[in-house]
Design a protein around this motif. Structure first.
Motif, PDB file in Angstrom:
ATOM      1  N   ASP A 113      -3.858   1.400   8.476  1.00 39.27           N
ATOM      2  CA  ASP A 113      -4.400   1.594   9.669  1.00 39.27           C
ATOM      3  C   ASP A 113      -4.791   0.268  10.462  1.00 39.27           C
ATOM      4  O   ASP A 113      -4.445   0.150  11.792  1.00 39.27           O
ATOM      5  CB  ASP A 113      -5.484   2.495   9.692  1.00 39.27           C
ATOM      6  N   ALA A 114      -5.352  -0.534   9.736  1.00 44.55           N
ATOM      7  CA  ALA A 114      -5.660  -2.023  10.162  1.00 44.55           C
ATOM      8  C   ALA A 114      -4.916  -2.807  10.768  1.00 44.55           C
ATOM      9  O   ALA A 114      -4.667  -3.602  11.636  1.00 44.55           O
ATOM     10  CB  ALA A 114      -6.817  -2.554   9.363  1.00 44.55           C
ATOM     11  N   LEU A 115      -3.730  -2.866   9.914  1.00 41.77           N
ATOM     12  CA  LEU A 115      -2.651  -3.752   9.909  1.00 41.77           C
ATOM     13  C   LEU A 115      -1.466  -3.299  10.808  1.00 41.77           C
ATOM     14  O   LEU A 115      -0.977  -4.367  11.369  1.00 41.77           O
ATOM     15  CB  LEU A 115      -2.272  -3.962   8.634  1.00 41.77           C
ATOM     16  N   ALA A 116      -1.204  -2.088  10.809  1.00 40.15           N
ATOM     17  CA  ALA A 116      -0.057  -1.413  11.610  1.00 40.15           C
ATOM     18  C   ALA A 116      -0.535  -1.209  13.274  1.00 40.15           C
ATOM     19  O   ALA A 116      -1.708  -1.006  13.379  1.00 40.15           O
ATOM     20  CB  ALA A 116       0.648  -0.340  10.788  1.00 40.15           C
ATOM     21  N   ASP A 117       0.412  -1.374  14.004  1.00 43.54           N
ATOM     22  CA  ASP A 117       0.154  -0.980  15.246  1.00 43.54           C
ATOM     23  C   ASP A 117       0.252   0.762  15.410  1.00 43.54           C
ATOM     24  O   ASP A 117      -0.468   1.318  16.405  1.00 43.54           O
ATOM     25  CB  ASP A 117       1.149  -1.596  16.288  1.00 43.54           C
ATOM     26  N   ARG A 118       0.940   1.245  14.845  1.00 42.49           N
ATOM     27  CA  ARG A 118       0.950   2.842  14.743  1.00 42.49           C
ATOM     28  C   ARG A 118       1.491   2.989  12.977  1.00 42.49           C
ATOM     29  O   ARG A 118       2.159   2.277  12.627  1.00 42.49           O
ATOM     30  CB  ARG A 118       2.366   3.094  15.269  1.00 42.49           C
ATOM     31  N   TRP A 119       1.356   4.379  12.784  1.00 35.33           N
ATOM     32  CA  TRP A 119       1.610   4.693  11.412  1.00 35.33           C
ATOM     33  C   TRP A 119       1.594   5.957  11.333  1.00 35.33           C
ATOM     34  O   TRP A 119       1.021   6.802  12.502  1.00 35.33           O
ATOM     35  CB  TRP A 119       0.940   4.386  10.245  1.00 35.33           C
ATOM     36  N   GLY A 120       2.235   6.829  10.823  1.00 36.97           N
ATOM     37  CA  GLY A 120       2.424   8.380  10.580  1.00 36.97           C
ATOM     38  C   GLY A 120       3.295   9.029   9.464  1.00 36.97           C
ATOM     39  O   GLY A 120       3.586   7.992   8.546  1.00 36.97           O
ATOM     40  N   VAL A 121       3.131  10.357   9.207  1.00 34.17           N
ATOM     41  CA  VAL A 121       4.082  10.645   8.287  1.00 34.17           C
ATOM     42  C   VAL A 121       5.000  11.841   8.815  1.00 34.17           C
ATOM     43  O   VAL A 121       4.877  12.498   9.596  1.00 34.17           O
ATOM     44  CB  VAL A 121       2.881  11.760   7.555  1.00 34.17           C
ATOM     45  N   GLY A 138      -8.730   4.838  -2.202  1.00 36.49           N
ATOM     46  CA  GLY A 138      -9.288   5.503  -0.764  1.00 36.49           C
ATOM     47  C   GLY A 138      -9.407   4.334   0.223  1.00 36.49           C
ATOM     48  O   GLY A 138      -9.685   4.719   1.346  1.00 36.49           O
ATOM     49  N   ARG A 139      -8.763   3.245  -0.059  1.00 36.22           N
ATOM     50  CA  ARG A 139      -8.941   2.199   0.962  1.00 36.22           C
ATOM     51  C   ARG A 139      -7.461   1.720   1.413  1.00 36.22           C
ATOM     52  O   ARG A 139      -7.268   1.091   2.258  1.00 36.22           O
ATOM     53  CB  ARG A 139      -9.451   0.954   0.427  1.00 36.22           C
ATOM     54  N   GLY A 140      -6.346   2.008   0.910  1.00 36.94           N
ATOM     55  CA  GLY A 140      -4.993   1.911   1.228  1.00 36.94           C
ATOM     56  C   GLY A 140      -4.643   2.297   2.593  1.00 36.94           C
ATOM     57  O   GLY A 140      -4.075   1.281   3.318  1.00 36.94           O
ATOM     58  N   LEU A 141      -4.787   3.610   2.978  1.00 34.35           N
ATOM     59  CA  LEU A 141      -4.620   3.865   4.227  1.00 34.35           C
ATOM     60  C   LEU A 141      -5.614   3.105   5.301  1.00 34.35           C
ATOM     61  O   LEU A 141      -5.039   2.983   6.555  1.00 34.35           O
ATOM     62  CB  LEU A 141      -4.566   5.380   4.366  1.00 34.35           C
ATOM     63  N   LEU A 142      -6.801   2.939   4.906  1.00 35.09           N
ATOM     64  CA  LEU A 142      -7.727   1.922   5.933  1.00 35.09           C
ATOM     65  C   LEU A 142      -6.841   0.557   6.189  1.00 35.09           C
ATOM     66  O   LEU A 142      -6.963   0.172   7.288  1.00 35.09           O
ATOM     67  CB  LEU A 142      -8.965   1.736   5.218  1.00 35.09           C
ATOM     68  N   LEU A 143      -6.330  -0.059   5.094  1.00 36.80           N
ATOM     69  CA  LEU A 143      -5.717  -1.402   5.309  1.00 36.80           C
ATOM     70  C   LEU A 143      -4.172  -0.896   6.010  1.00 36.80           C
ATOM     71  O   LEU A 143      -4.049  -1.606   7.183  1.00 36.80           O
ATOM     72  CB  LEU A 143      -5.173  -1.970   3.822  1.00 36.80           C
ATOM     73  N   CYS A 147       2.218  16.655  -0.636  1.00 33.97           N
ATOM     74  CA  CYS A 147       1.199  15.692  -0.900  1.00 33.97           C
ATOM     75  C   CYS A 147       1.042  14.629   0.261  1.00 33.97           C
ATOM     76  O   CYS A 147       1.444  13.504   0.183  1.00 33.97           O
ATOM     77  CB  CYS A 147       1.357  15.085  -2.273  1.00 33.97           C
ATOM     78  N   ARG A 148       0.633  15.129   1.283  1.00 30.34           N
ATOM     79  CA  ARG A 148       0.647  14.411   2.576  1.00 30.34           C
ATOM     80  C   ARG A 148      -0.669  13.380   2.798  1.00 30.34           C
ATOM     81  O   ARG A 148      -1.714  14.073   2.547  1.00 30.34           O
ATOM     82  CB  ARG A 148       0.938  15.227   3.756  1.00 30.34           C
ATOM     83  N   PRO A 149      -0.743  12.276   3.218  1.00 29.62           N
ATOM     84  CA  PRO A 149      -1.892  11.598   3.372  1.00 29.62           C
ATOM     85  C   PRO A 149      -2.560  12.036   4.367  1.00 29.62           C
ATOM     86  O   PRO A 149      -1.990  12.552   5.320  1.00 29.62           O
ATOM     87  CB  PRO A 149      -1.361  10.084   3.435  1.00 29.62           C
ATOM     88  N   SER A 150      -4.004  11.823   4.561  1.00 33.66           N
ATOM     89  CA  SER A 150      -4.703  12.348   5.382  1.00 33.66           C
ATOM     90  C   SER A 150      -5.269  11.024   6.338  1.00 33.66           C
ATOM     91  O   SER A 150      -5.225  10.068   5.450  1.00 33.66           O
ATOM     92  CB  SER A 150      -5.786  13.049   4.951  1.00 33.66           C
ATOM     93  N   PRO A 151      -5.738  11.263   7.437  1.00 31.94           N
ATOM     94  CA  PRO A 151      -6.121   9.920   8.048  1.00 31.94           C
ATOM     95  C   PRO A 151      -7.233   9.279   7.343  1.00 31.94           C
ATOM     96  O   PRO A 151      -8.000   9.930   6.907  1.00 31.94           O
ATOM     97  CB  PRO A 151      -6.400  10.236   9.385  1.00 31.94           C
ATOM     98  N   PRO A 152      -7.482   8.016   7.572  1.00 32.45           N
ATOM     99  CA  PRO A 152      -8.774   7.478   6.871  1.00 32.45           C
ATOM    100  C   PRO A 152      -9.864   7.775   7.442  1.00 32.45           C
ATOM    101  O   PRO A 152      -9.986   8.278   8.585  1.00 32.45           O
ATOM    102  CB  PRO A 152      -8.509   5.907   7.217  1.00 32.45           C
ATOM    103  N   GLU A 190       0.979  -1.386   0.114  1.00 34.72           N
ATOM    104  CA  GLU A 190       0.101  -0.186   0.050  1.00 34.72           C
ATOM    105  C   GLU A 190       0.637   1.333   0.092  1.00 34.72           C
ATOM    106  O   GLU A 190       0.601   2.156  -0.854  1.00 34.72           O
ATOM    107  CB  GLU A 190      -0.941  -0.124   1.193  1.00 34.72           C
ATOM    108  N   LEU A 191       1.810   1.292   0.923  1.00 29.79           N
ATOM    109  CA  LEU A 191       2.909   2.395   0.923  1.00 29.79           C
ATOM    110  C   LEU A 191       3.571   2.679  -0.302  1.00 29.79           C
ATOM    111  O   LEU A 191       3.748   3.824  -0.855  1.00 29.79           O
ATOM    112  CB  LEU A 191       3.687   2.576   2.050  1.00 29.79           C
TER     113      LEU A 191
END
Length: 169
Positions: free
Chosen positions: A120-128, A113-118, A96-101, A56-57
């Motif tokens: 968010d669901a799979l990672a324990d933490r994520w950010g930019v 539009g579903r990539g960051l949802l995935l 061009c920064r991603p926004s929270p799902p 996804e990333l």
């Protein structure tokens, strides 16, 4: 004068690779990540989660972070002592920064539009994080525990934490 090359501690493993900002580069990022993780002491469950996160990333970097012929960078860091796998993808489009799902559901016929949802669901933490002079790094972390096996050897096993911490700037 003698100089020494800095070395990571024995319980920290690192991998980094520049890849073309194309769909092919994104696919190669996923394949390289899986191949690298198979050589490190992580469970199949952690590897599967990481594979999807990298996919996804990397696709986001190739599609939304592309600037001319500039590459994106995939970095994996495994700290077995801390039980942490960090995945970081750096591209050239810092503006061009991603926004929270979105809190609401994504339309079923939407093409994206579903990539960051995935993630968010799979990672324990994520950010930019900004990547000077003009890029950004999108990162995700997966926690795991390395229980002590009979004989004192350590073995990685996947875990799931219920409390998620999310950092998006």
């Amino acid at each position: 004068m003698s100089t020494t090359t800095p070395r990571l501690p024995a319980d920290v493993h690192a991998f980094a690779q520049l890849l073309s900002s194309t769909r092919r580069g994104a696919r190669l990022a996923r394949l390289l990540a899986v191949e690298q993780l198979r050589t490190w002491p992580v469970s199949a469950g952690v590897t599967e989660r990481a594979e999807q996160i990298v996919a996804e990333l990397a696709v986001n970097a190739a599609l939304h972070g592309r600037v001319g012929s500039r590459d994106f960078r995939l970095a994996l860091t495994l700290d077995t002592a801390a039980g942490l796998l960090r995945i970081a993808v750096t591209d050239a489009r810092g503006e061009c920064r991603p926004s929270p799902p979105a809190a609401g559901p994504t339309s079923l016929d939407a093409e994206s539009g579903r990539g960051l949802l995935l993630v968010d669901a799979l990672a324990d933490r994520w950010g930019v994080e900004p990547y000077p002079p003009g890029g950004k790094t999108v990162w995700a972390e997966c926690d795991f525990v390395a229980p002590v096996c009979p004989g004192g050897a350590r073995r990685a096993a996947a875990t799931h934490t219920s409390g998620r911490e999310r950092t998006v700037e």
